[in-house]
Design a protein around this motif. Structure first.
Motif, PDB file in Angstrom:
ATOM      1  N   UNK A   1       0.794  -1.222   0.000  1.00  0.00           N
ATOM      2  CA  UNK A   1       0.000   0.000   0.000  1.00  0.00           C
ATOM      3  C   UNK A   1       0.825   1.269   0.000  1.00  0.00           C
ATOM      4  N   UNK A   2       2.143   1.150   0.239  1.00  0.00           N
ATOM      5  CA  UNK A   2       3.004   2.334   0.265  1.00  0.00           C
ATOM      6  C   UNK A   2       4.042   2.306  -0.854  1.00  0.00           C
ATOM      7  N   UNK A   3       4.531   1.133  -1.184  1.00  0.00           N
ATOM      8  CA  UNK A   3       5.566   0.984  -2.206  1.00  0.00           C
ATOM      9  C   UNK A   3       4.972   0.336  -3.459  1.00  0.00           C
ATOM     10  N   UNK A   4       5.506   0.728  -4.614  1.00  0.00           N
ATOM     11  CA  UNK A   4       5.095   0.125  -5.879  1.00  0.00           C
ATOM     12  C   UNK A   4       6.322  -0.218  -6.706  1.00  0.00           C
ATOM     13  N   UNK A   5       6.422  -1.468  -7.118  1.00  0.00           N
ATOM     14  CA  UNK A   5       7.513  -1.908  -7.986  1.00  0.00           C
ATOM     15  C   UNK A   5       7.020  -1.938  -9.423  1.00  0.00           C
ATOM     16  N   UNK A   6       7.868  -1.500 -10.338  1.00  0.00           N
ATOM     17  CA  UNK A   6       7.501  -1.508 -11.743  1.00  0.00           C
ATOM     18  C   UNK A   6       8.772  -1.635 -12.581  1.00  0.00           C
ATOM     19  N   UNK A   7       8.570  -1.882 -13.863  1.00  0.00           N
ATOM     20  CA  UNK A   7       9.729  -1.977 -14.747  1.00  0.00           C
ATOM     21  C   UNK A   7       9.394  -1.433 -16.118  1.00  0.00           C
ATOM     22  N   UNK A   8      10.396  -0.867 -16.765  1.00  0.00           N
ATOM     23  CA  UNK A   8      10.286  -0.378 -18.129  1.00  0.00           C
ATOM     24  C   UNK A   8      11.172  -1.288 -18.963  1.00  0.00           C
ATOM     25  N   UNK A   9      10.560  -2.226 -19.671  1.00  0.00           N
ATOM     26  CA  UNK A   9      11.336  -3.210 -20.422  1.00  0.00           C
ATOM     27  C   UNK A   9      12.137  -2.567 -21.549  1.00  0.00           C
ATOM     28  N   UNK A  10      11.614  -1.509 -22.132  1.00  0.00           N
ATOM     29  CA  UNK A  10      12.328  -0.840 -23.222  1.00  0.00           C
ATOM     30  C   UNK A  10      13.636  -0.226 -22.737  1.00  0.00           C
ATOM     31  N   UNK A  11      13.662   0.159 -21.466  1.00  0.00           N
ATOM     32  CA  UNK A  11      14.853   0.794 -20.895  1.00  0.00           C
ATOM     33  C   UNK A  11      15.650  -0.155 -20.012  1.00  0.00           C
ATOM     34  N   UNK A  12      15.179  -1.409 -19.874  1.00  0.00           N
ATOM     35  CA  UNK A  12      15.827  -2.362 -18.958  1.00  0.00           C
ATOM     36  C   UNK A  12      16.017  -1.760 -17.570  1.00  0.00           C
ATOM     37  N   UNK A  13      14.978  -1.089 -17.097  1.00  0.00           N
ATOM     38  CA  UNK A  13      15.077  -0.384 -15.816  1.00  0.00           C
ATOM     39  C   UNK A  13      13.968  -0.816 -14.874  1.00  0.00           C
ATOM     40  N   UNK A  14      14.346  -1.019 -13.645  1.00  0.00           N
ATOM     41  CA  UNK A  14      13.435  -1.383 -12.564  1.00  0.00           C
ATOM     42  C   UNK A  14      13.246  -0.169 -11.663  1.00  0.00           C
ATOM     43  N   UNK A  15      12.044  -0.003 -11.145  1.00  0.00           N
ATOM     44  CA  UNK A  15      11.751   1.136 -10.284  1.00  0.00           C
ATOM     45  C   UNK A  15      11.135   0.672  -8.965  1.00  0.00           C
ATOM     46  N   UNK A  16      11.283   1.510  -7.961  1.00  0.00           N
ATOM     47  CA  UNK A  16      10.565   1.328  -6.704  1.00  0.00           C
ATOM     48  C   UNK A  16      10.085   2.702  -6.257  1.00  0.00           C
ATOM     49  N   UNK A  17       8.779   2.896  -6.354  1.00  0.00           N
ATOM     50  CA  UNK A  17       8.150   4.129  -5.893  1.00  0.00           C
ATOM     51  C   UNK A  17       7.802   3.931  -4.427  1.00  0.00           C
ATOM     52  N   UNK A  18       8.328   4.808  -3.567  1.00  0.00           N
ATOM     53  CA  UNK A  18       8.113   4.668  -2.126  1.00  0.00           C
ATOM     54  C   UNK A  18       7.390   5.893  -1.600  1.00  0.00           C
ATOM     55  N   UNK A  19       6.228   5.683  -1.045  1.00  0.00           N
ATOM     56  CA  UNK A  19       5.419   6.768  -0.485  1.00  0.00           C
ATOM     57  C   UNK A  19       5.193   6.534   1.012  1.00  0.00           C
ATOM     58  N   UNK A  20       4.754   7.596   1.684  1.00  0.00           N
ATOM     59  CA  UNK A  20       4.473   7.519   3.125  1.00  0.00           C
ATOM     60  C   UNK A  20       5.638   6.886   3.880  1.00  0.00           C
ATOM     61  N   UNK A  21       6.823   7.349   3.574  1.00  0.00           N
ATOM     62  CA  UNK A  21       8.013   6.780   4.199  1.00  0.00           C
ATOM     63  C   UNK A  21       8.039   7.087   5.691  1.00  0.00           C
ATOM     64  N   UNK A  22       8.572   6.151   6.461  1.00  0.00           N
ATOM     65  CA  UNK A  22       8.742   6.352   7.890  1.00  0.00           C
ATOM     66  C   UNK A  22      10.170   5.957   8.278  1.00  0.00           C
ATOM     67  N   UNK A  23      10.611   6.336   9.474  1.00  0.00           N
ATOM     68  CA  UNK A  23      12.009   6.052   9.859  1.00  0.00           C
ATOM     69  C   UNK A  23      12.385   4.578   9.793  1.00  0.00           C
ATOM     70  N   UNK A  24      11.407   3.687   9.944  1.00  0.00           N
ATOM     71  CA  UNK A  24      11.699   2.253   9.868  1.00  0.00           C
ATOM     72  C   UNK A  24      12.082   1.816   8.447  1.00  0.00           C
ATOM     73  N   UNK A  25      11.849   2.666   7.472  1.00  0.00           N
ATOM     74  CA  UNK A  25      12.240   2.358   6.090  1.00  0.00           C
ATOM     75  C   UNK A  25      13.697   2.708   5.817  1.00  0.00           C
TER      76      UNK A  25
END
Length: 122
Positions: A62-86
């Motif tokens: 519910x806070x992080x989203x993993x995705x990839x762009x195959x054309x760019x051979x790139x992986x992403x991690x979108x991180x929202x609502x970050x807290x100190x435990x992250x």
């Protein structure tokens, strides 16, 4: 030799967001994942992705989203609502076909990036 290069880490206040990227040197790999490791702790699986879908650790659902762009051979991690435990060093990893139940296990992955630091202050 497969190379993975992460970027996008940094310092942010609690409640903020960051987007991590991981550029892969080839496109033949099947499963990609993000792991993190805090000082004195083991490497924890955060999220994984393959052609069938995505898998998340309960701590980031519910806070992080993993995705990839195959054309760019790139992986992403979108991180929202970050807290100190992250706060941790975040690593991307890649491997072949990995069953869903094992996709957050670091031992299943053959290739690793050098890591990028994420620091969340309260």
């Amino acid at each position: 030799q497969v190379q993975l290069v992460e970027s996008g880490g940094g310092s942010v206040q609690a409640g903020g967001s960051l987007r991590l990227s991981c550029a892969a040197s080839e496109s033949t790999l099947r499963t990609f994942a993000w792991f993190r490791q805090a000082p004195g702790q083991g490497r924890e699986g955060v999220a994984a992705i393959d052609r069938a879908g995505r898998k998340y650790a309960d701590s980031v659902k519910g806070r992080f989203t993993i995705s990839q762009d195959n054309a760019k051979n790139t992986l992403y991690l979108e991180m929202n609502s970050l807290n100190p435990e992250d706060t941790a060093m975040y690593f991307c990893a890649a491997g072949g076909v990995i069953c869903v139940s094992s996709q957050l296990s670091p031992s299943r992955y053959s290739y690793w990036g050098q890591g990028t630091q994420v620091t969340v202050s309260s």
